[in-house]
Enzyme design. Structure first.
Site, mmCIF file in Angstrom:
data_model
loop_
_atom_site.group_PDB
_atom_site.id
_atom_site.type_symbol
_atom_site.label_atom_id
_atom_site.label_comp_id
_atom_site.label_asym_id
_atom_site.label_seq_id
_atom_site.Cartn_x
_atom_site.Cartn_y
_atom_site.Cartn_z
ATOM 1 N N CYS A 51 40.479 -31.902 9.964
ATOM 2 C CA CYS A 51 39.795 -32.728 10.965
ATOM 3 C C CYS A 51 40.755 -33.600 11.781
ATOM 4 O O CYS A 51 40.464 -33.933 12.932
ATOM 5 C CB CYS A 51 38.720 -33.590 10.321
ATOM 6 S SG CYS A 51 39.245 -34.539 8.914
ATOM 7 N N ARG A 53 24.892 -27.473 -9.675
ATOM 8 C CA ARG A 53 24.353 -28.845 -9.788
ATOM 9 C C ARG A 53 23.349 -29.158 -8.669
ATOM 10 O O ARG A 53 22.378 -29.879 -8.859
ATOM 11 C CB ARG A 53 25.562 -29.795 -9.712
ATOM 12 C CG ARG A 53 25.342 -31.233 -9.905
ATOM 13 C CD ARG A 53 26.697 -31.939 -10.178
ATOM 14 N NE ARG A 53 27.812 -31.401 -9.390
ATOM 15 C CZ ARG A 53 28.215 -31.880 -8.223
ATOM 16 N NH1 ARG A 53 27.607 -32.906 -7.688
ATOM 17 N NH2 ARG A 53 29.258 -31.343 -7.587
ATOM 18 N N ARG A 105 44.841 -21.975 5.571
ATOM 19 C CA ARG A 105 45.225 -22.304 6.957
ATOM 20 C C ARG A 105 46.611 -21.801 7.326
ATOM 21 O O ARG A 105 46.834 -21.402 8.460
ATOM 22 C CB ARG A 105 45.153 -23.815 7.170
ATOM 23 C CG ARG A 105 43.736 -24.341 7.223
ATOM 24 C CD ARG A 105 43.740 -25.839 7.413
ATOM 25 N NE ARG A 105 42.388 -26.366 7.322
ATOM 26 C CZ ARG A 105 42.082 -27.513 6.726
ATOM 27 N NH1 ARG A 105 43.022 -28.255 6.169
ATOM 28 N NH2 ARG A 105 40.835 -27.913 6.684
ATOM 29 N N HIS A 153 37.644 -39.873 13.845
ATOM 30 C CA HIS A 153 39.083 -40.085 13.751
ATOM 31 C C HIS A 153 39.622 -40.400 15.150
ATOM 32 O O HIS A 153 39.130 -39.866 16.157
ATOM 33 C CB HIS A 153 39.796 -38.814 13.258
ATOM 34 C CG HIS A 153 39.620 -38.519 11.806
ATOM 35 N ND1 HIS A 153 38.985 -39.362 10.922
ATOM 36 C CD2 HIS A 153 40.033 -37.450 11.063
ATOM 37 C CE1 HIS A 153 39.014 -38.822 9.704
ATOM 38 N NE2 HIS A 153 39.633 -37.659 9.768
HETATM 39 C C1 2RA Z 1 40.726 -36.796 5.777
HETATM 40 N N1 2RA Z 1 41.499 -35.006 7.183
HETATM 41 O O1 2RA Z 1 40.416 -37.436 6.794
HETATM 42 C C2 2RA Z 1 41.021 -35.352 5.879
HETATM 43 C C3 2RA Z 1 39.829 -34.554 5.472
HETATM 44 N N2 2RA Z 1 39.902 -33.199 5.789
HETATM 45 O O2 2RA Z 1 40.774 -37.286 4.675
#
Ligand code: 2RA
Length: 348
Positions: A122, A32, A92, A247
Site C-alpha cells: 500500500c 475461525r 511481489r 497513507h
Molecule cells: C503498512 N504497508 O502500512 C503496510 C501494510 N501493507 O503497514
C-alpha cells in the site's frame, strides 16, 4: 480470500460499487470466520472456510491474507486453473509474477507463468500512479521518499491499537514530559514498536539488513519493478503516524532533464487515477482526513527543487485500503476478466 479482514471489508464495498461484471462471488476466510454472513452487491453471502475444493469452478481469486498463507494457498489455487491476484508480499519480487498497477503497467498482467499476479504494497501504491505518469513523460532517475503511514496499514489490530491509545490520552495534558504518553499507554503498543497516539514512529515492518525496514525495502524494490527501472536509486524512510486510514508521502523525484512545474501540472492534471489539488495560497492541498474513502492518488505541494532544475518535490496522499490494496486488486482482476470478455469488463 481474507474477506473478513480490514482490506476484505473494503473489497466488499468496492465489488458492490464498481460495474458488476462478476457471476458468483465466494467469500473465503480462515475456519475461525466461517459461517459469518457479509453483504456484497446487496446480498448476504456466507463466508466459507478455505479448502482446496473452495476453488472449484473459480476463475479469479483475490487474496488478502498474510504472506505465509498466500505462499501456501496461491499456488494451490493456481494449480486448479484459478488466476490469483495476491495482495501479500509473498510473490511481489518473483520474476515469474507480474507486479501490476493498471494505470502504470497494465500490459504486465498478461505474462503470468505461475498463474499469479501480485498487487503492490500500500505504501508503494499510494505514490506510484502519480510517479508513473511523471516518469512516462520525464524519465525518472532518482527517488527520495518519506512516508506518513496510517495505522490501518497494520490491519484491524493497528486501528484498534490507535483507538484504544487515543482513549487513554485524549483530553489530558500528556505529551509534555518525557515518557508520559508511554506510561499512560502501558505495554499496549499492538503491532507498533512504540505508542502511536500523540506520536510519530519512524518504523514500519520488520528489520532487514543494515537497519533498513522491510517496508522501506518494499517501496524501493516494488517501485523499480513496476516502473521497469531495476537500478533506480531510491532512498526511503517509512514512518507511522496517528491517522486511521490514508497513507501520505513526500517525494523528491529527479528526472533525465530539466522539468517545469507547469509541465508537471499538465501531466498530473490529466493522468488517469490522479487528482492534482494544489493551491497553497488558498490553503488547498490533500490531507489524509479528506482523502480517506476516495479512489485517486491525490497530489499537492508540487514544486521544482530549489537547487536542482531536474527535480520535483511533491506530497501525495491516497487511501491505503482502497487504491493501496482492495481497489488495485479489483482493477487487476478486471483486467484479467477483460481478457475473456474482449475488453468490455475493463472499459466499464
Ligand atoms: C503498512 N504497508 O502500512 C503496510 C501494510 N501493507 O503497514
Amino acid at each position: 480470500m481474507g474477506a473478513t479482514g480490514a482490506v476484505g471489508a473494503v473489497m466488499l464495498q468496492i465489488l458492490s460499487q464498481r460495474a458488476d461484471i462478476w457471476g458468483e462471488i465466494r467469500l473465503l476466510a480462515s475456519p475461525r470466520s466461517a459461517g459469518r454472513k457479509l453483504a456484497v452487491r446487496g446480498e448476504e453471502v456466507e463466508v466459507t472456510a478455505l479448502t482446496e475444493d473452495a476453488f472449484d469452478g473459480v476463475d479469479i481469486a483475490m487474496f488478502d491474507v498474510p504472506d505465509e498463507v498466500s505462499a501456501q494457498w496461491a499456488p494451490i489455487a493456481a494449480a486448479r486453473g484459478v488466476v490469483v491476484v495476491d495482495n501479500s508480499g509473498a510473490f511481489r519480487m518473483d520474476a515469474d509474477v507480474p507486479l501490476v498497477v493498471p494505470e502504470v503497467n497494465p500490459h504486465a498482467v498478461r505474462i503470468r507463468p505461475r498463474g499469479i499476479v501480485a498487487n503492490p504494497n500500500c505504501t508503494t501504491l499510494s505514490m506510484i500512479v502519480a510517479l508513473g505518469a511523471l516518469h512516462a513523460e520525464f524519465g525518472l532517475r532518482e527517488l527520495v521518499v518519506s512516508s506518513y503511514q496510517a495505522v490501518s496499514g497494520a490491519g484491524r489490530a493497528g486501528v484498534e491499537t490507535l483507538r484504544s491509545q487515543l482513549s487513554l490520552v485524549a483530553g489530558t495534558e500528556l505529551g509534555t514530559t518525557p515518557g508520559d504518553v508511554r506510561r499512560a499507554v502501558g505495554e499496549e503498543t499492538g503491532p507498533f514498536p512504540e505508542p502511536v497516539a500523540l506520536n510519530v514512529v519512524p518504523w514500519a515492518g520488520s528489520l532487514r539488513e543494515d537497519g533498513w525496514s522491510s517496508e522501506e525495502m518494499k517501496v524501493r524494490d516494488e517501485s523499480r519493478k513496476i516502473l521497469g527501472l531495476p537500478t533506480l536509486p531510491v532512498a526511503v524512510t517509512c514512518v507511522r503516524v496517528p491517522v486511521i486510514t490514508s497513507h501520505a508521502l513526500t517525494v523528491h523525484a529527479r528526472f533525465q532533464g530539466e522539468v517545469t512545474v507547469d509541465g508537471a501540472r499538465e501531466i498530473l492534471a490529466t493522468a488517469p487515477g490522479v487528482v492534482l489539488f494544489d493551491d497553497p495560497a488558498a490553503g488547498e492541498f490533500p490531507t489524509p482526513a479528506d482523502v480517506v474513502g476516495t479512489d485517486p492518488t491525490w497530489v499537492g505541494r508540487l514544486r521544482r527543487a530549489l537547487d536542482d532544475p531536474t527535480a520535483l518535490e511533491l506530497f501525495v496522499c491516497g487511501d491505503n485500503l482502497r487504491k493501496g490494496a482492495a481497489l488495485n486488486t479489483a482493477q487487476i482482476a478486471e483486467l484479467v476478466a477483460a481478457e475473456v470478455t474482449g475488453g468490455a469488463a475493463a472499459r466499464e
